[in-house]
Enzyme design. Structure first.
Site, PDB file in Angstrom:
ATOM      1  N   LYS A  58       8.279 -46.629 -20.707  1.00  0.00           N
ATOM      2  CA  LYS A  58       8.657 -45.713 -21.797  1.00  0.00           C
ATOM      3  C   LYS A  58       9.848 -46.276 -22.575  1.00  0.00           C
ATOM      4  O   LYS A  58       9.853 -46.275 -23.810  1.00  0.00           O
ATOM      5  CB  LYS A  58       9.006 -44.327 -21.234  1.00  0.00           C
ATOM      6  CG  LYS A  58       7.801 -43.564 -20.707  1.00  0.00           C
ATOM      7  CD  LYS A  58       8.200 -42.276 -19.986  1.00  0.00           C
ATOM      8  CE  LYS A  58       6.974 -41.542 -19.471  1.00  0.00           C
ATOM      9  NZ  LYS A  58       7.285 -40.345 -18.681  1.00  0.00           N
ATOM     10  N   GLN A 102      11.827 -37.347 -15.504  1.00  0.00           N
ATOM     11  CA  GLN A 102      10.649 -37.905 -14.827  1.00  0.00           C
ATOM     12  C   GLN A 102      10.351 -37.112 -13.552  1.00  0.00           C
ATOM     13  O   GLN A 102      11.212 -36.963 -12.690  1.00  0.00           O
ATOM     14  CB  GLN A 102      10.880 -39.387 -14.507  1.00  0.00           C
ATOM     15  CG  GLN A 102       9.671 -40.107 -13.968  1.00  0.00           C
ATOM     16  CD  GLN A 102       8.490 -40.132 -14.945  1.00  0.00           C
ATOM     17  OE1 GLN A 102       8.671 -40.284 -16.151  1.00  0.00           O
ATOM     18  NE2 GLN A 102       7.294 -39.966 -14.434  1.00  0.00           N
ATOM     19  N   ASP A 125       8.461 -33.426 -23.671  1.00  0.00           N
ATOM     20  CA  ASP A 125       7.326 -33.301 -22.753  1.00  0.00           C
ATOM     21  C   ASP A 125       6.536 -32.021 -23.037  1.00  0.00           C
ATOM     22  O   ASP A 125       5.433 -31.849 -22.526  1.00  0.00           O
ATOM     23  CB  ASP A 125       7.810 -33.297 -21.294  1.00  0.00           C
ATOM     24  CG  ASP A 125       7.739 -34.686 -20.674  1.00  0.00           C
ATOM     25  OD1 ASP A 125       6.902 -35.494 -21.128  1.00  0.00           O
ATOM     26  OD2 ASP A 125       8.506 -34.958 -19.730  1.00  0.00           O
TER      27      ASP A 125
END
Length: 310
Positions: A58, A102, A125
């Site tokens: 990422k 994460q 997200d």
């Protein structure tokens, strides 16, 4: 779409992701001309090998596309309170447009309260209840990356959504529910199924678009698929035994080589034999997976623009 005996169309997620990344890079250059550089903060707790690889890719993608990124790596024994302080500090920073935590987090950390602490306008997200509510209300929102990627695959492959019957197998907050909402917002007729659904095969056989996100290897079999349907496979399941391998890939020389070399291979939630019945399908790997990071980059740029009223 598939017509009498023609080959099913493979929906190449890698190529679609590359196109999206190119568009993001152009947007980033346009924002740079206005003195704006979108920024993403990634919080990676402890040392989980798979998570480390994922977060690094990422961060690397941010660098390739011209976004600013920062990786924050607290130790595995960090407390929920310490993480909440980190999130609060990131919420207040103007150079950070997106905050990504994460998952999974260590068991002692209160994941829900941590995700809820992220400012909704920085929630790239798309997990915050505020963004879930906006999505349900059909308002502009940061949508979860994987479901948003599914819509991109369908639209960029010219697969009609409006008026089609979409069946989503799986009801998670991360994929199943938001995928159903996004399809509904695109005027599909949507049915959500799960492990308690009666006559699941009877329902999946009605689907023009079938999204499998149930987390079980090869769960959707060929007899559960309407001929010519579009199959979207969100599952990533690792096969490590010869018995499992032979169930799905007996006679597949390419897969055999991978399995022999690595001792494992991956399969989605759809049995690969079902693809022969389909009109179009996403492979595993190389289908939905590559879209997730591309959509994260797109969400970070969207967040940067939305926060500045652009």
């Amino acid at each position: 779409m598939k017509l009498g005996g023609t080959m099913p169309v493979l929906l190449d997620g890698t190529a679609i992701a590359a196109a999206i990344k190119q568009e993001v890079a152009e947007e980033v250059r346009a924002l740079a001309a206005q003195g704006i550089r979108p920024g993403l903060a990634a919080v990676l707790v402890g040392n989980v090998a798979a998570s480390e690889i994922y977060v690094r890719s990422k961060v690397q993608t941010c660098a390739e596309l011209g976004l600013f990124s920062e990786m924050i790596t607290p130790p595995a024994d960090v407390t929920t309170e310490q993480l909440l302080e980190m999130v609060t500090a990131l919420n207040e920073r103007d150079d950070i447009d997106g905050i990504l935590i994460q998952l999974p987090l260590p068991k002692h950390v209160d994941t829900k309260s941590l995700l809820d602490a992220i400012a909704p306008d920085k929630d790239v997200d798309g997990f915050h209840p505020v963004n879930a509510g906006r999505l349900q209300a059909g308002r502009p929102a940061l949508a979860p990356c994987t479901p948003a990627g599914i819509i991109e695959i369908l639209e960029r492959s010219q697969i009609p959504i409006s008026g089609q019957h979409a069946v989503v197998v799986g009801r998670s907050d991360i994929v199943g529910k938001p995928a159903a909402m996004l399809l509904l917002n695109k005027h599909a007729t949507v049915t959500i199924c799960h492990s308690k659904t009666h006559d699941l095969a009877g329902i999946t056989r009605q689907a023009d678009i079938l999204v499998a996100a149930i987390g079980r290897p090869g769960f959707i079999t060929a007899d559960m698929v309407k001929p010519g349907a579009t199959l979207i496979d969100v599952g990533i399941n690792r096969l490590t035994t010869r018995e499992e391998f032979d169930r799905f890939f007996a006679g597949d020389a390419k897969r055999e080589a991978t399995f022999a070399k690595r001792g494992s291979t991956i399969v989605g939630d759809i049995d690969p034999k079902a693809f022969a019945v389909a009109g179009a399908y996403t492979p595993v790997p190389g289908g939905v997976g590559p879209l997730t990071i591309a959509m994260l980059m797109l969400n970070t740029v969207r967040a940067a623009k939305m926060r500045r009223g652009l």
